[in-house]
Design an enzyme around this catalytic site. Structure first.
Site, PDB file in Angstrom:
ATOM      1  N   ASP A 213      -9.049  46.433   7.314  1.00 22.20           N
ATOM      2  CA  ASP A 213      -9.375  46.326   6.094  1.00 22.20           C
ATOM      3  C   ASP A 213      -9.308  44.636   5.808  1.00 22.20           C
ATOM      4  O   ASP A 213      -8.796  44.553   4.426  1.00 22.20           O
ATOM      5  CB  ASP A 213      -7.811  46.354   4.897  1.00 22.20           C
ATOM      6  CG  ASP A 213      -7.621  47.326   3.577  1.00 22.20           C
ATOM      7  OD1 ASP A 213      -9.427  47.609   3.342  1.00 22.20           O
ATOM      8  OD2 ASP A 213      -7.021  47.196   2.970  1.00 22.20           O
TER       9      ASP A 213
ATOM     10  N   LYS B 114      -0.213  31.618  -1.326  1.00 21.38           N
ATOM     11  CA  LYS B 114      -0.527  32.826  -1.018  1.00 21.38           C
ATOM     12  C   LYS B 114       0.977  33.843  -1.045  1.00 21.38           C
ATOM     13  O   LYS B 114       1.744  33.464  -0.318  1.00 21.38           O
ATOM     14  CB  LYS B 114      -1.053  33.755  -0.572  1.00 21.38           C
ATOM     15  CG  LYS B 114      -0.807  35.342  -0.559  1.00 21.38           C
ATOM     16  CD  LYS B 114      -1.832  36.153   0.871  1.00 21.38           C
ATOM     17  CE  LYS B 114      -2.815  37.555   0.360  1.00 21.38           C
ATOM     18  NZ  LYS B 114      -3.609  38.211   1.388  1.00 21.38           N
TER      19      LYS B 114
END
Length: 387
Positions: A263, A135
């Protein structure tokens, strides 16, 4: 002779060109492959401490390559590689029984671009064998990783690795064409063996939590909370397995609240055994399942436990659970927490106020809320959708 010690502040070393070149379509990936190979070999010469010390969480290794003889179509002639906290991440790999040689072999073949991007519109890749997700993250994310790393390590040790949190394996900064790129390597939550037929990213939020028409054009789109609810889908684990799963999830979420995180999402991958399909050849050596293992796995009542084949557990499925026997469906579920680095600071507090005014709703709908509220809503949603 004692091995090298990794210093907290190390000077750049200038190395000459090696005979082996790492070829990828993107210069960044070529540098990553070179960097993984170099840093893993460097660890062969390092004394591995019995206990990690505070300085290990601040350490790094840097290398600068400055050689005009590289084929620029294959590898840039100038680049830098920095590995953060190498002994800490090596400890994580060892803890989850991902051996350095296996890790290097996976990441020194060209990674595969994924069809998705991160929240920051940065690319995502997966290793050639799909075991690892690579990532691209922001500098702010790197700071957040450093902030939680000591507590994350403590938590992994305390839970003996029994967690749905991301399994972090390495963190690099790669400087190519004078641009700094940060890459986080972690375990792929989704199955590396079985084809994923349905995929969901759920937060327990209802505002802007629907996949777009463009996203739905992907062969296996990442659907969201509203899509999940409207599909009337449930994840059928059965009472006992659900209880164990929810206890693990609540413990992990409690840790995230203690770190002021919000989140995050639960990534859900569903493999329909009746549709079948595997992602790659199951006869690969080195700890992988063969076809007879596949049959045994599908019929096993204990498929939620990682399969132990040999010492290297790299090819196990630590995030996988089987549906309950009572279910009319025959499914395998890949379940893991992702995107846990968002810190609820002043920026997020301001966003909470703005979104509340804009939507005209309360905290029950929007995703930017205090960690405690986010956690409660998230767990309530999962509890209702899992049976």
């Amino acid at each position: 002779m004692e091995g090298h010690k990794i210093k907290t502040k190390s000077k750049f070393k200038v190395r000459h060109q090696k005979h082996k070149l790492f070829r990828a379509n993107e210069p960044l990936l070529s540098v990553l492959m070179w960097g993984v190979n170099f840093t893993i070999h460097e660890l062969d010469n390092v004394n591995i401490p019995v206990m990690l010390l505070p300085e290990h969480f601040k350490a790094n290794v840097k290398i600068r390559i400055d050689n005009q003889n590289f084929n620029k179509e294959v590898m840039p002639s100038h680049f830098k590689v920095k590995e953060y906290c190498p002994l800490v991440f090596r400890a994580f790999r060892e803890y989850w029984k991902v051996h350095d040689g296996s890790f290097r072999d996976s990441l020194t073949e060209p990674p595969i671009p994924m069809n998705e991007t991160t929240k920051s519109s940065l690319p995502l890749y997966q290793s050639c064998d799909r075991r690892f997700v690579l990532k691209c993250i922001t500098k702010e994310d790197v700071e957040q990783i450093h902030n939680i790393l000591p507590e994350y390590h403590r938590y992994i040790v305390e839970t003996q690795g029994d967690t749905l949190l991301p399994h972090y394996y390495a963190l690099y900064r790669l400087t190519v064409d004078d641009k700094e790129n940060y890459i986080l390597v972690m375990r792929n939550v989704l199955s590396t063996k079985y084809k994923i037929h349905y995929k969901y990213d759920v937060k327990g939020s209802t505002v802007d939590r629907r996949a777009t028409d463009k996203e739905k054009l992907n062969p296996c789109p990442t659907l969201k909370d509203i899509d999940f609810v409207e599909s009337k889908r449930t994840i059928d684990l059965g009472p006992e397995q659900k209880k164990i799963f929810m206890e693990r999830l609540k413990r992990d979420v409690k840790f995230l609240v203690s770190q002021h995180k919000m989140d995050y999402s639960l990534l859900i991958g569903i493999h329909d055994l009746d549709q079948g399909g595997v992602e790659r050849d199951l006869t690969v050596s080195g700890g992988d399942m063969n076809t007879s293992d596949l049959s045994a796995y599908e019929s096993s009542d204990d498929s939620d436990n990682p399969t132990q084949i040999g010492e290297d557990c790299s090819f196990d499925e630590p995030f996988m659970l089987r549906n309950s026997d009572r279910s009319t469906r025959r499914e395998l579920y890949s379940l893991g927490l992702i995107d846990i680095l968002t810190y609820y600071g002043m920026k997020k507090k301001s966003a909470h106020v703005a979104k509340t005014k804009l939507s005209g709703s309360d905290a029950d709908g929007i995703s930017t809320v205090r960690p405690e509220i986010y956690a409660r809503r998230f767990l309530d949603f999962i509890d209702k959708q899992f049976i």
